[in-house]
Motif scaffolding. Structure first.
Motif, mmCIF file in Angstrom:
data_model
loop_
_atom_site.group_PDB
_atom_site.id
_atom_site.type_symbol
_atom_site.label_atom_id
_atom_site.label_comp_id
_atom_site.label_asym_id
_atom_site.label_seq_id
_atom_site.Cartn_x
_atom_site.Cartn_y
_atom_site.Cartn_z
ATOM 1 N N UNK A 20 1.894 25.244 -18.645
ATOM 2 C CA UNK A 20 1.685 23.926 -19.219
ATOM 3 C C UNK A 20 0.638 23.197 -18.378
ATOM 4 N N UNK A 21 -0.604 23.166 -18.867
ATOM 5 C CA UNK A 21 -1.707 22.603 -18.080
ATOM 6 C C UNK A 21 -1.546 21.095 -17.882
ATOM 7 N N UNK A 22 -0.958 20.401 -18.861
ATOM 8 C CA UNK A 22 -0.783 18.949 -18.722
ATOM 9 C C UNK A 22 0.224 18.634 -17.616
ATOM 10 N N UNK A 23 1.326 19.394 -17.573
ATOM 11 C CA UNK A 23 2.323 19.181 -16.529
ATOM 12 C C UNK A 23 1.754 19.557 -15.167
ATOM 13 N N UNK A 24 0.983 20.645 -15.121
ATOM 14 C CA UNK A 24 0.356 21.064 -13.875
ATOM 15 C C UNK A 24 -0.514 19.949 -13.307
ATOM 16 N N UNK A 25 -1.316 19.340 -14.171
ATOM 17 C CA UNK A 25 -2.193 18.252 -13.738
ATOM 18 C C UNK A 25 -1.378 17.065 -13.247
ATOM 19 N N UNK A 26 -0.282 16.782 -13.937
ATOM 20 C CA UNK A 26 0.576 15.660 -13.548
ATOM 21 C C UNK A 26 1.179 15.885 -12.168
ATOM 22 N N UNK A 27 1.634 17.121 -11.894
ATOM 23 C CA UNK A 27 2.238 17.425 -10.594
ATOM 24 C C UNK A 27 1.202 17.308 -9.478
ATOM 25 N N UNK A 28 0.035 17.908 -9.687
ATOM 26 C CA UNK A 28 -0.980 17.933 -8.636
ATOM 27 C C UNK A 28 -1.581 16.552 -8.369
ATOM 28 N N UNK A 29 -1.474 15.633 -9.328
ATOM 29 C CA UNK A 29 -2.003 14.281 -9.138
ATOM 30 C C UNK A 29 -0.946 13.301 -8.628
ATOM 31 N N UNK A 30 0.274 13.812 -8.384
ATOM 32 C CA UNK A 30 1.345 12.939 -7.899
ATOM 33 C C UNK A 30 1.018 12.432 -6.492
ATOM 34 N N UNK A 31 1.170 11.142 -6.269
ATOM 35 C CA UNK A 31 0.824 10.546 -4.967
ATOM 36 C C UNK A 31 1.843 10.880 -3.886
ATOM 37 N N UNK A 32 2.996 11.433 -4.275
ATOM 38 C CA UNK A 32 4.067 11.711 -3.306
ATOM 39 C C UNK A 32 4.094 13.169 -2.857
ATOM 40 N N UNK A 33 3.057 13.929 -3.186
ATOM 41 C CA UNK A 33 3.033 15.342 -2.782
ATOM 42 C C UNK A 33 3.012 15.462 -1.266
ATOM 43 N N UNK A 34 3.577 16.565 -0.722
ATOM 44 C CA UNK A 34 3.463 16.807 0.719
ATOM 45 C C UNK A 34 1.990 16.851 1.135
#
Length: 503
Positions: free
Chosen positions: A2-16
């Protein structure tokens, strides 16, 4: 995917994220001729990090004959690799905020990370020291960073996936794909790429769940991490016998490790992690007595062989299929045609002796040559990975064994289910493949990729007892059912059914 979900995860400001010191260490160590004094001063600028590295260097984990009082001396005594790996490892751990109330299983996460890291290093030191054992320690520590990223981005939605998997890591990727059409090894590899970590770390993160699918250049390193995961299971599972059997099998096949060599690693592992847990200040749960584990597992394996010799024999045989390079598909990590035929024969004789049904599902990709003409190089691999993942999502919960018989031909062996149940699962797979293949990440494909399959089923049960006297006859009937599906126009499921006798 799911490319849309992938983009959403990678753009999350709370990532390690890695601290500035760690990013500078990565930048400096890209240069093989980096000045050790500059690297030492960079690490020493963070007093807490420097103190943790020195404490580890002076621990029994490294076993130096003389004490080490500063980072410069550590670089001289150990070299660049170990100090770099420790700096990045401590930086990673310190950057992750842990709130036990947010639903994420931090104790289990760090237990798996540290045990796999230490085990990967022990395996590498013993079997392939040229492959930088300390880099493999860091790869093991990083392997599941995608889980943290998915939890940071998705919150309770990801916690629900963890709970659905029963908190059993061996089933987690399947549940991630089933619920989200994305999995943590891919997210972790993309994070490692964003941090500009070298391929020696990115590749084990991406392939730690399926070591046989790793690129040949990195296969030894990924297998070290893969075996490290299994060694974690040995010291963590309530019943360590199945995990220990897998370690014996894969350790021998991959590295030439004999039983005593594996036992030696298990004995060293617990003490190493106990010490590292204190240095990293991580709660990794209890650390069991390795001698007791080996003794209990040995008794369980002997007991299994005595009480159910047929099941034990088949289980060992299928374990062997999975580890033998000649019986697994190098891209997807599932059984290839040789492995399928071996496993199908074993399952046929076992289920026949127990009187339980055995189903075979054959999957032929429709219009495969047309896709290859239109698509970019490597499209066949993307389709194979997508199909095997989808099959595993559908049949994995029923303990189906997914296989790749050829470039565009796949199979599933599933026992204990009636024909109707197998057909229902196959229909679910067919429908899912048609719906979601358009979301696969395939650049340069003209238009929308739509992959469909012709599916054939044959089930050996009471109604077919007189027809399927050998496994080859069962396989042939499943193949004919898939051909009938293709001849009916494809994108459909056909099941072999015995002709009804005239009254």
């Amino acid at each position: 995917m799911d490319t849309r979900l992938l983009e959403s995860i990678l753009n999350c400001s709370r990532l390690p994220s890695l601290p500035a010191v760690a990013l500078r260490v990565i930048e400096l160590t890209r240069d093989r001729d980096v000045a050790m004094s500059e690297l030492a001063s960079t690490i020493e600028s963070d007093q807490g990090l420097s103190a943790k590295i020195l404490k580890t260097v002076n621990s029994s984990f490294y076993g130096l004959r003389q004490p080490c009082s500063n980072i410069k001396k550590a670089l001289v005594l150990l070299g660049l690799g170990p100090v770099k790996s420790l700096a990045l490892g401590f930086s990673l751990v310190s950057s992750i905020e842990m709130d036990e109330k947010d639903g994420f299983p931090y104790t289990a996460y760090w237990r798996r990370a540290l045990y796999t890291a230490a085990a990967s290093r022990l395996v590498a030191v013993k079997c392939c020291p040229a492959d930088d054992p300390d880099a493999l320690f860091l790869a093991g520590l990083l392997q599941d960073i995608g889980m943290l990223a998915m939890h940071r981005a998705l919150g309770d939605e990801y916690v629900a996936v963890l709970n659905e998997s029963g908190q059993d890591h061996r089933h987690l990727a399947r549940h991630e794909l089933n619920a989200l059409d994305i999995q943590h090894p891919d997210i972790g590899a993309l994070l490692a790429q964003r941090w500009k970590l070298p391929d020696e770390l990115q590749i084990p993160v991406k392939y730690h769940e399926r070591p046989t699918a790793a690129p040949p250049r990195f296969q030894r390193q990924v297998r070290c991490v893969g075996l490290g995961n299994m060694l974690h299971d040995v010291v963590s599972d309530a019943d360590p016998a199945p995990a220990l059997r897998r370690v014996y099998a894969k350790g021998g096949e991959w590295f030439g490790l004999n039983k005593s060599g594996v036992d030696e690693i298990v004995k060293k592992l617990t003490e190493s992690v106990r010490e590292l847990s204190g240095i990293f200040r991580l709660d990794t749960g209890q650390h069991p007595d390795p001698v007791g584990i080996l003794q209990d597992a040995g008794r369980r394996l002997d007991e299994l062989s005595r009480t159910d010799p047929i099941a034990s024999c088949v289980s060992r045989h299928i374990d062997a299929c999975v580890v033998q390079g000649g019986e697994t598909d190098p891209l997807t990590g599932v059984l290839n045609r040789n492995g399928f035929e071996s496993a199908a024969r074993s399952a046929f004789h076992l289920t026949r002796s127990k009187g339980s049904p055995l189903g075979l599902v054959i999957v032929a990709i429709d219009r495969f040559k047309e896709h290859m003409k239109l698509g970019p190089e490597g499209l066949d691999g993307e389709i194979a990975l997508g199909v095997t993942s989808s099959l595993d999502r559908r049949f994995g919960p029923s303990k189906g064994v997914v296989c790749r018989l050829g470039t565009d031909l796949f199979a599933v062996i599933v026992d204990g289910l009636e024909r109707g149940n197998v057909t229902e699962l196959a229909e679910g797979f067919r429908s899912e493949l048609e719906r979601y293949s358009s979301q696969w990440l395939v650049p340069d494909y003209p238009g929308e990729l739509r992959v469909t399959a012709s599916v054939g089923i044959a089930v050996a049960d009471e109604s077919t007892a007189g027809l399927f006297s050998t496994p080859d006859l069962l396989i042939a009937s499943a193949m004919r059912a898939a051909l009938a599906s293709r001849q009916a126009g494809g994108n459909t499921v056909r099941a072999f059914a015995p002709a009804k006798r005239a009254a």
